[in-house]
Design an enzyme around this catalytic site. Structure first.
Site, PDB file in Angstrom:
ATOM      1  CE  LYS A   1      -0.280  -0.275   5.048  1.00 46.80           C
ATOM      2  NZ  LYS A   1      -1.037  -0.870   6.167  1.00 46.80           N
TER       3      LYS A   1
ATOM      4  CE1 TYR B   1      13.926  31.914   3.635  1.00 44.35           C
ATOM      5  CE2 TYR B   1      14.073  29.529   3.373  1.00 44.35           C
ATOM      6  CZ  TYR B   1      13.803  30.785   2.847  1.00 44.35           C
ATOM      7  OH  TYR B   1      13.418  30.905   1.545  1.00 44.35           O
TER       8      TYR B   1
HETATM    9  C1  PLP Z   1      -0.289  -1.876   6.841  1.00 43.79           C
HETATM   10  C2  PLP Z   1      -0.908  -3.154   7.311  1.00 43.79           C
HETATM   11  C3  PLP Z   1      -0.129  -4.317   7.515  1.00 43.79           C
HETATM   12  C4  PLP Z   1       1.393  -4.321   7.426  1.00 43.79           C
HETATM   13  O1  PLP Z   1       1.959  -3.819   8.623  1.00 43.79           O
HETATM   14  P1  PLP Z   1       3.565  -3.825   8.837  1.00 43.79           P
HETATM   15  O2  PLP Z   1       3.715  -3.422  10.257  1.00 43.79           O
HETATM   16  O3  PLP Z   1       4.114  -2.825   7.894  1.00 43.79           O
HETATM   17  O4  PLP Z   1       4.060  -5.192   8.560  1.00 43.79           O
HETATM   18  C5  PLP Z   1      -0.785  -5.494   7.804  1.00 43.79           C
HETATM   19  N1  PLP Z   1      -2.137  -5.531   7.939  1.00 43.79           N
HETATM   20  C6  PLP Z   1      -2.913  -4.428   7.777  1.00 43.79           C
HETATM   21  C7  PLP Z   1      -4.390  -4.545   7.952  1.00 43.79           C
HETATM   22  C8  PLP Z   1      -2.325  -3.204   7.476  1.00 43.79           C
HETATM   23  O5  PLP Z   1      -3.091  -2.118   7.323  1.00 43.79           O
END
Ligand code: PLP
Length: 378
Positions: free
Chosen positions: A34, A266
């Protein structure tokens, strides 16, 4: 490519990390890609893992993210974890993505699509076992499973998500994670008793997979660990070390003499206490170097750590190289990741400079910075 500032992604490291995680978990691995693979590039990561047979499937949050993988030729299972996008159900089913049902409304919306098809639509049901974010209440899981089958939906997967797997003590029988596991088991019994054809169960993110053996079920959903971030007590079991896959690099654009008493940047927040030499780096907060890291961040040049000085601006940061008399314009600079001479900068350290988690660091690498890929050897 004109720009010397770039994000380098080591796909071989990601493949190696995925294999390492999978060998500990001993289950199928769904790589979580994702948010453009946490900033690493979802399509490149998914293709490398597929070619190396290092992942059995992928997880995304959005329908668009799943469709982009399909368009790039990824044919493995893709779970769309949501939250659901009302109106996206038709596209999701047409692209052969696996929907997750997490509420009555989502079941309804998917049911509208499923009822008009000759084949049942396969979906996973998410149970809220204590995360309090998405998911069907344990007490309502059986009822929704029955409702699903009436609407032409087969609940083939059951999932939940942990709130505290990264901080819970794996030995504590009363931890949040253990309570979530017990609630998940109760939902599982109810859904199966209601006749749902559940084939796969999954609960674990990276921390769950690496710290809680009984959370591994049929597959684990890992993101953080496959990108080489995160640290777990079980690392000792790994047959191979994991490697941080992302580097942020640039090159010195200018060198300036800053006399004692002159200030830089800055707000004039840094004043040279001695006659100094300052390197101008063409990388700023618009690239993913957080302004809040000003006064704390360091960079690696020629295998040595030097501090950034003054305020990080949109396009530019300044490094005090007075103690590195040999540097010249064009010298490579490492802002994140592997560097020579033991000067490497971990994602955790980089994040700590601005109060960011490791997740935020890689997700926060700006799209302005070109990605270059170190290909995995098959
Ligand atoms: C993002 C996510 C994961 C992965 O989590 P990590 O800590 O990056 O391994 C697994 N399950 C769900 C539902 C998520 O949203």
């Amino acid at each position: 490519m004109i720009r010397r500032t770039r994000v380098e992604i080591d796909l071989a490291a990601i493949v190696g990390n995925a294999r390492a995680v999978q060998s500990i978990a001993g289950t199928a691995l769904y790589a979580v890609v994702k948010a453009d693979g946490y900033g690493h590039g979802a399509v490149s990561v998914a293709k490398a893992l597929t070619a190396a047979r290092a992942a059995s499937g992928f997880c995304v949050s959005l329908v668009e993210e799943g469709v982009a993988l399909r368009d790039a030729g990824v044919s493995a299972p893709i779970l769309v974890m949501g939250p659901s996008q009302v109106g996206g159900e038709e596209d999701m089913v047409a692209a052969g993505l696996s929907p997750v049902i997490s509420s009555d409304e989502e079941l309804d919306a998917l049911g509208h699509v499923a009822r008009h098809r000759t084949e049942p639509v396969e979906a996973h049901m998410k149970i809220d076992t204590g995360m309090g974010r998405l998911g069907v209440a344990v007490e309502r899981a059986a009822e929704l499973a029955v409702e699903a089958s009436r609407n032409g939906i087969r609940i083939v997967g059951l999932m939940t998500h942990f709130a505290c797997a990264d901080t819970d003590d794996p030995m504590d029988p009363d931890s949040v994670t253990r309570r979530q596991l017990r609630a998940f088991a109760a939902a599982d019994r109810a859904v199966v008793a209601a006749g749902a054809p559940v084939r796969v169960r999954h609960a674990a993110n990276s921390s769950g997979a690496l710290l809680f053996p009984e959370a591994r079920f049929d597959l684990v959903r890992c993101g953080l660990a496959i990108y080489g971030n995160g640290h777990w007590a079980t690392e000792g079991q790994l047959p191979q070390a994991r490697h941080q896959a992302m580097r942020l690099v640039t090159a010195i654009a200018q060198l300036r003499a800053v006399p004692a008493g002159s200030s830089v940047g800055y707000g004039a927040t840094w004043t040279a206490s001695r006659d100094s030499r300052v390197a101008v780096l063409p990388c700023g907060y618009a690239d993913g170097l957080p302004r809040r890291a000003s006064g704390r961040a360091q960079v690696a040049i020629r295998g040595k750590r030097v501090p950034l000085v003054g305020r990080i601006s949109m396009d530019i940061a300044m490094a005090d190289v007075t103690d590195l008399p040999d540097v010249s314009v064009g010298d490579p600079v490492v802002l994140l990741g592997r560097a020579s001479g033991g000067a490497s900068i971990s994602t955790a350290e980089y994040g700590a400079w601005s109060g960011q988690s490791e997740y935020e660091v890689t997700c926060g690498m700006s799209k302005r910075v070109p990605r270059t890929y170190v290909e995995a050897v098959q």
